[in-house]
Design an enzyme around this catalytic site. Structure first.
Site, PDB file in Angstrom:
ATOM      1  N   LYS A  71       0.866  -1.180   0.000  1.00  0.00           N
ATOM      2  CA  LYS A  71       0.000   0.000   0.000  1.00  0.00           C
ATOM      3  C   LYS A  71       0.904   1.232   0.000  1.00  0.00           C
ATOM      4  CE  LYS A  71      -3.784  -0.172   2.442  1.00  0.00           C
ATOM      5  NZ  LYS A  71      -4.747  -0.285   3.570  1.00  0.00           N
ATOM      6  N   ASP A 177     -14.460   0.409  10.958  1.00  0.00           N
ATOM      7  CA  ASP A 177     -14.795   0.432   9.531  1.00  0.00           C
ATOM      8  C   ASP A 177     -14.923  -0.998   8.990  1.00  0.00           C
ATOM      9  OD1 ASP A 177     -15.453   1.598   7.129  1.00  0.00           O
ATOM     10  OD2 ASP A 177     -13.382   1.874   6.482  1.00  0.00           O
TER      11      ASP A 177
END
Length: 538
Positions: A71, A177
């Site tokens: 990432k 989340d």
């Protein structure tokens, strides 16, 4: 540096986050912390703050195998910085192994990290994080399944996520989340049935010593359709993580959440969730395919206080008890089939199954798919056809005419016959020649008999004229010529048609006002016979 092209400014997206420019394929990242080099592969996807690439160890000779994911985001962004710090504190391999052993688990959906640091490319400084590469995400599988999972699959996923949340909460963090897009299937051998919870960009440390205090600056954080009531107030909690998981499970079962049409206004979504959780049983009972176990799970969450630590054993028992009733273990292979298609298939099969056939009904209840019986076979099983009379072709067509499953509705239709309009009356002493018919067919031994009879017609253009005289009540203009009258004339039939005894007959004949006698001629015109409803020429 001479000849170097001017670099375009980084793009902005979302809440001021800069999206990175694409990293060239084959770019090598030097990891000073782990003393490794990572080679960038093809892009996997783009997130809300950066991009994810496949990667491999630079020492690997294979150019096609990329077992890792990196990432990358510009160093000015914040989410990956938060995630890096979370992994440093909580993704230690030994800590995860110890938790698995203490809870007697076969695996845990907590990802490991293999590298982190910063990297400069084309004058831009990037932050990166190296993770294990995973398979498909649950959200894409949910869409492919027609937005409906099997209840057993939903509860299996719920148990796996509950284990991960217990580990995260034990480390003093909340995820905040949880959603299908952040749940990825394992790729390694033996981990294909394990779902991993990723993306800790909103992970928050819980301070148990401080009271629950709403924070308007952080209100409505997270994915709005799943955000907990506590997170809507700006304070994510452990209770809130379980609530988010419950909303996900409800979504996987019914396909659409009750507040999904109001996602553009977070305040409205917050009110709808509060009203929904005030009476969970009543609101969830509106959906026929939601098991009682999920209602109990949501009711337990509703009974908690914001700062309470969840009773994970109790929650796990609620979910596992449902699976036991269905004859499914939590370790059973995940089935991401479309539950709507499967339920329709079972419904079609149950229509052709006899209620008295206990074995077949039992097969349907257990989820087995018996062979479909034809309607013809069903009829022959009920009726003794050995001594039955064969049906005629007409009866067969009538019995096979309607095959619809809808009920027959009988509608009585009254047929009304239109009344004829007013017709003009006939003149006095006038005979309607349209009512006359041809003569009877003569025989050799009998003379021709001329007859006239009245025939009724449905035509509204004339009135039947017989012996009735006088004007009609419904009078209108006469359609006949006024110069016509009736005269009785005696005529002898042709000699060759007469019998031994000559007979005279009287016929009514329509003639003009100027009357003349009929001459005896051998022509067919002598006869007053009406042929085909028409009088002979005069």
């Amino acid at each position: 540096m001479a000849g170097r092209a001017k670099k375009a400014a980084p793009k902005k997206k979302g809440a001021g986050y800069k999206m990175p420019d694409p990293i060239p394929l084959g770019e090598v990242i030097k990891d000073t912390l782990f003393k490794k080099e990572w080679r960038i592969g093809p892009s996997i996807g783009v997130g809300g703050f950066g991009e994810i690439y496949s990667a491999c160890d630079n020492t690997s000779k294979s150019k096609a195998d990329y077992p890792y994911a990196i990432k990358i985001e510009p160093s000015e962004n914040g989410p990956l910085f938060v995630e890096n710090n979370f992994y440093i504190r909580n993704a230690n391999k030994d800590d995860i192994a110890q938790f698995i052993k203490s809870k007697k688990l076969s695996s845990l959906g907590m990802p490991l990290y293999f590298g982190r640091g910063t990297h400069e490319c084309k004058g831009v400084t990037y932050r990166y994080l190296v993770l294990e590469k995973y398979g498909k995400d649950v959200w894409s599988l949910f869409n492919n399944a027609g937005k409906s999972f099997l209840p057993t699959t939903v509860f299996q996923l719920g148990i796996q996520m509950l284990d991960v949340l217990e580990y995260i909460h034990s480390r003093g963090y909340v995820h905040a989340d949880i959603k299908g897009a952040n749940m990825l299937l394992g790729l390694k051998k033996g981990s294909e049935n394990q779902v991993y919870l990723v993306d800790f960009g909103l992970a928050t440390r819980v301070r148990e010593d401080q009271p629950f205090t709403p924070n308007p600056k952080c209100a409505h954080n997270g994915t709005i359709e799943y955000t907990s009531r506590d997170a809507h107030l700006g304070e994510p909690t452990m209770r809130g993580d379980l609530e988010i998981l419950g909303y996900n499970m409800l979504h996987w079962l019914i396909g659409e959440l009750p507040w999904e049409k109001s996602l553009k206004t977070p305040q409205t979504v917050q009110i709808l969730k509060e009203n929904f959780m005030k009476d969970v049983r009543k609101n969830v009972s509106k959906y026929s395919n939601v098991p009682e176990a999920l209602i109990k799970f949501l009711e337990y969450i509703n009974s908690m206080k914001p700062k309470d630590v969840p009773d994970y054993a109790k929650c796990r028992k609620i979910l596992e008890d449902y699976l036991k009733k269905q004859g499914v273990k939590s370790s059973t292979k995940l089935d991401f089939s479309n539950s709507k298609k499967l339920s329709k298939t079972k419904a079609n099969i149950s229509e052709d199954v006899e209620v008295s056939d206990n074995e077949t009904v039992k097969e349907v209840q257990n989820g087995d798919v018996p062979k479909k019986r034809s309607r013809k076979a069903k009829v022959t099983s009920e009726v003794d056809t050995e001594n039955r009379q064969p049906e005629t072709q007409k009866e067969t067509k009538k019995s096979n005419k309607r095959k619809s499953s809808e009920p027959i509705v009988v509608v009585n239709v009254k047929k009304t016959r239109l009344k004829p309009s007013a017709t003009p009356p006939a003149k006095k002493n006038h005979t309607n020649i349209a009512t006359q018919t041809s003569i009877e067919k003569p025989t050799r031994r009998s003379p021709r008999v001329q007859t006239s009879r009245h025939v009724s017609f449905d035509s509204p253009i004339s009135e039947i004229v017989g012996d009735k005289t006088g004007d009609s009540i419904n009078s209108s203009g006469d359609i006949f010529d006024d110069s016509f009258t009736i005269k009785e004339v005696k005529v002898k039939p042709r000699k060759k048609l007469l019998s031994k005894k000559e007979e005279e007959i009287t016929v009514e004949r329509v003639v003009k006002k100027k009357v003349r006698s009929v001459k005896k001629l051998k022509s067919w015109k002598d006869s007053a016979t009406i042929v085909n409803g028409r009088s002979p020429p005069t």
